[in-house]
Design an enzyme around this catalytic site. Structure first.
Site, short mmCIF file in Angstrom:
data_model
loop_
_atom_site.label_atom_id
_atom_site.label_comp_id
_atom_site.label_asym_id
_atom_site.label_seq_id
_atom_site.Cartn_x
_atom_site.Cartn_y
_atom_site.Cartn_z
N CYS A 131 6.08 1.80 -0.47
CA CYS A 131 5.11 1.07 0.34
C CYS A 131 3.84 0.90 -0.49
O CYS A 131 3.06 1.84 -0.64
CB CYS A 131 4.80 1.82 1.64
SG CYS A 131 3.51 0.98 2.61
N CYS B 274 2.63 -7.06 2.96
CA CYS B 274 3.64 -6.11 2.48
C CYS B 274 3.54 -6.10 0.96
O CYS B 274 3.88 -7.09 0.29
CB CYS B 274 5.03 -6.53 2.93
SG CYS B 274 6.33 -5.42 2.32
N1 LIG Z 1 9.35 -1.84 5.62
C1 LIG Z 1 9.57 -1.49 4.26
C2 LIG Z 1 8.62 -0.57 3.63
C3 LIG Z 1 7.17 -0.97 3.71
C4 LIG Z 1 6.60 -1.82 2.64
C5 LIG Z 1 5.10 -1.88 2.72
N2 LIG Z 1 4.53 -2.56 3.83
C6 LIG Z 1 4.45 -2.24 1.42
O1 LIG Z 1 3.24 -2.50 1.43
O2 LIG Z 1 5.11 -2.19 0.38
C7 LIG Z 1 10.97 -0.93 4.05
O3 LIG Z 1 11.53 -0.26 4.94
O4 LIG Z 1 11.51 -1.16 2.98
#
Ligand SMILES: N[C@@H](CCC[C@H](N)C(=O)O)C(=O)O
Length: 288
Positions: free
Chosen positions: A78, A225
């Site tokens: 993340c 993200c």
């Molecule tokens: N939902 C994702 C992980 C989260 C990613 C995050 N928001 C970022 O900033 O990289 C998963 O389950 O892979």
């Protein structure tokens, strides 16, 4: 009483991605999926990702981080949350660098400004087994996957990559022209992705600018993200759509991504502290 009660937590965001940071380095408790869902549902502690800090596993690192999605599932990476953790751990000191560990490996963080941080997100993996995909694709720059009518698909031929978590990127003219809240869950859970996937719609505006909208695995639509921005830039550069560095514009803000010649991806972006608090033990009464 819940081991989380009375622990300080930080409600933050990274470019609008809602992050909760919890420090459990003094505890042996491992947050359960049910506890994570309860925290996400509680007023004042909603998150897209919760970063739970545990005692370090590797010498030279500050902590091992477990990363939880809203649905209680765990993620390997993340980016936005890692920048928030870097700020929490550097706060009050003049430190400019530190290293943390997640399931995806060691991540070096650097302070670039008062609330700007960079994270070395490591090396992308393009092999179909590494992403993972359910069947062999020799070329993951564009895989055979489409939704909609066979002769007029709504979306097709995504690039796929792992940056510690699985990503599929569909190249479009305007990400916001699509009903991602409806399409996202279908693609996240498509059988081609045995571990599910984060789904991105990306519009390349120039060799150094991409507009991105993301449906996150386990969290749904988010305002940013970081790992999707990294996955998109490396896929764009790999398919000659962009150069190896670009600004990625998301609904919540902008991230700068560089895919260095040594194959490491460097993500730089903002962090914001919303409030500090403590958990109410009652939150966990029914959750464990
Ligand atoms: N939902 C994702 C992980 C989260 C990613 C995050 N928001 C970022 O900033 O990289 C998963 O389950 O892979």
């Amino acid at each position: 009483m819940s081991p989380l009660a009375n622990h300080t937590f930080w409600k933050m965001n990274g470019a609008g991605n809602e992050i909760v940071v919890v420090d459990l380095r003094a505890s042996s408790h491992v947050v359960t999926a049910a506890e994570a869902r309860a925290i996400a549902a509680a007023e004042g502690s909603h998150f897209d990702q919760m970063m739970v800090l545990h005692k370090p596993r590797t010498p030279g690192t500050e902590c091992f981080i477990r990363i939880y999605n809203t649905d209680g599932s765990e993620a390997g990476a993340c980016g936005n949350g890692t920048r928030c953790v870097a700020w929490v751990l550097m706060d009050g000191s003049d430190r400019k660098t530190l290293t943390v560990e997640t399931r995806a490996g060691l991540l070096a963080c650097r302070r670039m400004g008062e609330t700007q941080f960079s994270v070395d997100m490591g090396e992308p993996k393009f092999g179909w087994q590494d992403i993972p995909l359910a069947e062999e694709f020799r070329d993951t720059r564009a895989i055979e996957l489409q939704i909609g009518p066979i002769d007029a698909p709504i979306l097709h031929s995504p690039s796929v990559v792992s940056v510690g978590n699985p990503h599929a990127i569909f190249w479009v003219d305007d990400p916001y022209a699509y009903d991602l809240p409806k399409i996202g869950p279908m693609l996240e859970n498509h059988p081609i992705f045995p571990d599910r996937a984060n789904i991105s719609l990306a519009a390349v505006k120039s060799r150094d600018h991409i507009v991105l909208w993301v449906w996150e695995r386990g969290a749904g639509i988010t305002r940013a993200c970081g790992s999707a921005a990294c996955a998109t830039l490396v896929s764009a550069a790999r398919t000659k759509r962009t150069d190896r560095a670009a600004t990625v514009s998301l609904p919540g803000g902008e991230l700068h991504i560089e895919w260095r010649d040594d194959n490491h991806i460097i993500m730089t972006g903002p962090t914001e502290l919303e409030h500090v608090g403590t958990f109410d033990a009652a939150l966990f009464a029914d959750a464990a």
